[in-house]
Design a protein around this motif. Structure first.
Motif, PDB file in Angstrom:
ATOM      1  N   MET A   1      27.984  40.385 -57.089  1.00 10.52           N
ATOM      2  CA  MET A   1      28.672  39.636 -56.011  1.00 10.52           C
ATOM      3  C   MET A   1      27.744  39.415 -54.825  1.00 10.52           C
ATOM      4  N   HIS A  27      36.091  42.377 -57.653  1.00 13.27           N
ATOM      5  CA  HIS A  27      35.200  42.705 -58.770  1.00 13.27           C
ATOM      6  C   HIS A  27      35.993  43.252 -59.963  1.00 13.27           C
ATOM      7  N   VAL A  71      33.032  36.578 -56.214  1.00 15.41           N
ATOM      8  CA  VAL A  71      32.615  37.153 -57.487  1.00 15.41           C
ATOM      9  C   VAL A  71      32.554  36.019 -58.516  1.00 15.41           C
TER      10      VAL A  71
END
Lengths: 322, 322, 322, 322
Positions: A1, A27, A71
């Motif tokens: 990320m 995530h 992400v």
């Protein structure tokens, strides 16, 4: 990320000031989305969308101070499609102060046979600004007020996201026009009731252009920030009053995801607006804006992984409005 | 204005433990309601409701700790009518854990021609549990699970409000039955699709009884407290899971006020449920529950002063969910 | 093929006075029907009908003088079902002189989603007397006028056909009642608009009885003779005025075969009325009446071989009304 | 009253060969029409039609041999409007031999909310060739087959009536185009289902031209003669097979007078087709064709005096098809 603030993205890298408080949760969600059994099917009537890999996935969070992080494919531009309707609605409301509601309602459509039926029963006044007929009325009014509805929407996205590269994709607009008979039918039908002011071909051109804007999750999460900030733009000025911002959120919650608005409210519990490009924006008032993208759609035209990711977000964070 | 906690009301006066933080705002609202130009018209098909003075007005606030206070006719019992559907839904969900959703949807109806049309298009599965057809399905399931749907609803109201005097009003149930052909049509129609398990006359009797329960703003604000507390009852036990409580709130927001759900979300911005007796309950998750009563209705069957008072409440306090 | 006049059948054999002009054509048709690829499927919701062999076929012709002759199973009794609606309509018109049309229209339904939808749009006034809702209104009025609608229909069939053995089949009426929820829904719905005078259960009982009458092609061709004779009964008295008889024929042509009335007019070109028992009556004004029976139905509920046989009849004889 | 045969009118006076058997009856009818309380209101959306005097009245009878005679304004040209759809249908059928029926049905519409709703339920296939959507399909096919649908219709009228002066009225076509949004909506909607082959603007231009043809009662009674002669044109050649001619008559009877087809069949009992210009043609198969004109319309768009005159004609002559 990776992450960055909107200002930083527009110019040079700068230290982020935000909390990134949802970094780990998104995530986790991205990993979960890898394991979905069925990612759905991309929209097939626009060739540029049909080829998308339904397993792609991106998600971005923008905090009220302009911090944005994400992400997966969170910086990948995609076709905004109906998500653009939120910005067109906000602009029209900010400019005409509510006249708009004479020509379009605020009630959910609830009609699986789609809007043409309802439009006839209701004398050419579409139920809400997010079904196609209602969005045509909004673009009609915005075009009348500004002379360039699509350009206004693009410019709002650019300014709020800090990304001057956001633009139309003419091939997508052309594909929409090639399959535009149903929208033409809606527009002519409303015109027969006097509820369209522009010539229909001009309206359709503006509408298809508006829908062809390409932007990323990062861009859209930032651009929708004013809806989490009570109507306040990134530069601190007011696009909408606090009351108007709430009202746009209310319309998103009850009408933002086609025939599945009730289901979306039930599962996700946030104001949201989806597009057939696979994107969905969602608002957590006062907390953040979210944008998720995955091109595979369910039967009702909403991104399968997108809805699922937002469902997981509110479940994991407890942040639904309810 | 007087005030008291639920526990106190049930037995002897005791010092209130709540904040009473909305006391002044509801007083201000009650004064404003006096000046409304048009208070609407009471429902006319039930004689006991038709005679009500449309200028009467009561409003109660229940805080999560059980404190309740109010203004005007906040202790005046009135006919709960469709408000009872929220409690029937919560009971059915708590008992069957979601089987219910096989027989009733969660989408707004959005159909000004009402539910019979939609019911046919959708093969006897009503759109949501708050339109009459959907509420009949809920009562059918609750009756099958408990043997006494109406009694269960009444008992839940009694327990949560601490008011053991809450009860059915047989004359009201009889009036409903006398005008019950449309509900009979809905029930038989769903039965033709296999979506009703009871004999229709038995179902209707249970349904009309449930709708005839009389309670006050104080009672209902307290009784709906579990929806502001994530499903937790007054005694600390769980009626619903947190997730289920949010889901009920979502359904109330999108479907709780007949054909005007979008308008209610837009103006008030809270999950709410109205009844033709003139009552409306509304939930501010985590903060409080509200109940307002004024018997004059608008064209869509919602209390004129009730909607207006809730609109003012969220405007003055900034407490909408959006 | 055998043949006889109605009078003859009722008592003792007598020389037929008729022309038997269509004798060879119906024999030819019967042979052709043997070679049909698909005879359709019997109605499955009534056990006594479901077991019928779809290849069975009978056809009768009654001439205005009362001569009747036929081919195949032309003397086999079958369930008249909706064919009985023609006789109920004629009786109601003869008794109330047109008051009936206040509660039921004369327009084709044309709605593939069936009558419940339309009934709601049109405030409880069914489109015509041959859709179920309209037939319920007719039976309601006939019951109110005579006290025994079903008995009156049976007696008319007996008298006109000269066959005193025609009667109800209680098991069929019971089967209809067991699947009667949809008719109950229609009746209650119309009652909610004040367009039903009887208590719904009494109406349904009369209606199911009426539909359960069993008669043969010979019986029905004779019994419908008054429609080919300008309203004149077998005994020379007037059941209907000439104008009324024409009007019943007009309603049969435009509304007599469910959703397929246009197709029937196009293919057959005669006033006709079908039933899910597999029978169809058809009128050649001034010339003869026809009744055909074959229990296999098409998707719209009309006998496959029945429609085909009538189509062939008008093609071979040139006798359509057009 | 004057009279003449078609051939005579086209060139020089000649002794009429016809029977003029209905001469006295149409005179009597014309006198009766003078005493009507309410002649209705001319169509107001086309200026050239709006100014017509609703008390004007003409009626013509054409016998199969080409004799024509009339009463009142029977030689006054008026706007044929939807009457032209019968001739377009006949031409399309004669040229494509039934392919047409893949794109348009033959069932009555029966929908008071008009065809757009039904069109959606039925996936862009209009119910019949006489509602606007269906007529657009017919013109689309005829244009594809001939390159000049409107010209073909005009030429058929000219040839069959013997009146070479029959022509389009450009101002009327322009007025239709100015109010053409609803037809444009229908055409685009069907195009979205692939049921229109021409570009929509080209189709609409052809359609509005076709509707703008002006002709008199005498012209139209003669021109429709082939429908009373089993498909045979004035010159003895076949436009349609006998079967096709009957089928056109069947479609006229079940669908020819908008939402009032059932009522027209009930009152008049003849295949008929009306237009908002105030004209109606009606067919007595094998006997004669009728055309009546009076510009005042009822709520459903049919000429008040026109329907009344035809009703009287069949009552006085006993010549309905039933």
């Amino acid at each position: 990320m990776s992450h960055t603030s909107a200002a930083a993205r527009a110019s040079s890298p700068a230290p982020s000031s935000g909390s990134h408080r949802f970094s780990s949760v998104i995530h986790r969600i991205a990993e979960e989305m890898n394991t979905l059994d069925d990612h759905g099917t991309p929209a097939d009537y626009i060739p540029m969308l049909a080829d998308a890999d339904p397993r792609r996935f991106g998600m971005a969070v923008a905090e009220p101070d302009g911090t944005v992080y994400g992400v997966g494919d969170w910086r990948q531009p995609f076709s905004t499609q109906s998500i653009s309707k939120v910005f067109a609605l906000a602009l029209a409301l900010s400019l005409d102060g509510g006249q708009l509601w004479r020509g379009v309602g605020r009630e959910p459509s609830g009609n699986p046979f789609n809007s043409l039926v309802q439009l006839e029963y209701e004398n050419g006044i579409p139920r809400n600004p997010f079904i196609n007929a209602g969005a045509l009325v909004v673009t009609d009014r915005l075009q009348a007020l500004t002379g360039d509805a699509a350009g206004q929407v693009r410019d709002l996205l650019r300014t709020e996201s800090g990304n001057a590269a956001i633009d139309f994709v003419p091939q997508v607009a052309a594909s929409e026009a090639a399959f535009g008979d149903r929208n033409a039918a809606l527009a002519h039908f409303m015109a027969s009731y006097g509820n369209i002011t522009l010539p229909v071909p001009a309206l359709l051109a503006a509408y298809f252009r508006q829908c062809s804007i390409e932007a990323s999750c990062a861009d859209l999460a930032l651009a929708a920030g004013f809806l989490a900030r009570g109507g306040v733009r990134a530069d601190g000025s007011a696009l909408l009053t606090r009351s108007q911002a709430k009202q746009v959120n209310a319309v998103m919650l009850t009408c933002g995801t086609y025939d599945a608005a009730g289901e979306f409210a039930y599962r996700v519990g946030l104001p949201g607006k989806s597009g057939v490009g696979g994107g969905i924006i969602a608002i957590v008032p006062g907390v953040c804006t979210l944008c998720v993208w995955s091109p595979g759609l369910d039967k009702r035209g909403n991104s399968v992984a997108g809805v699922s990711a937002l469902d997981r977000f509110t479940t994991l964070t407890g942040l639904s409005v309810f």
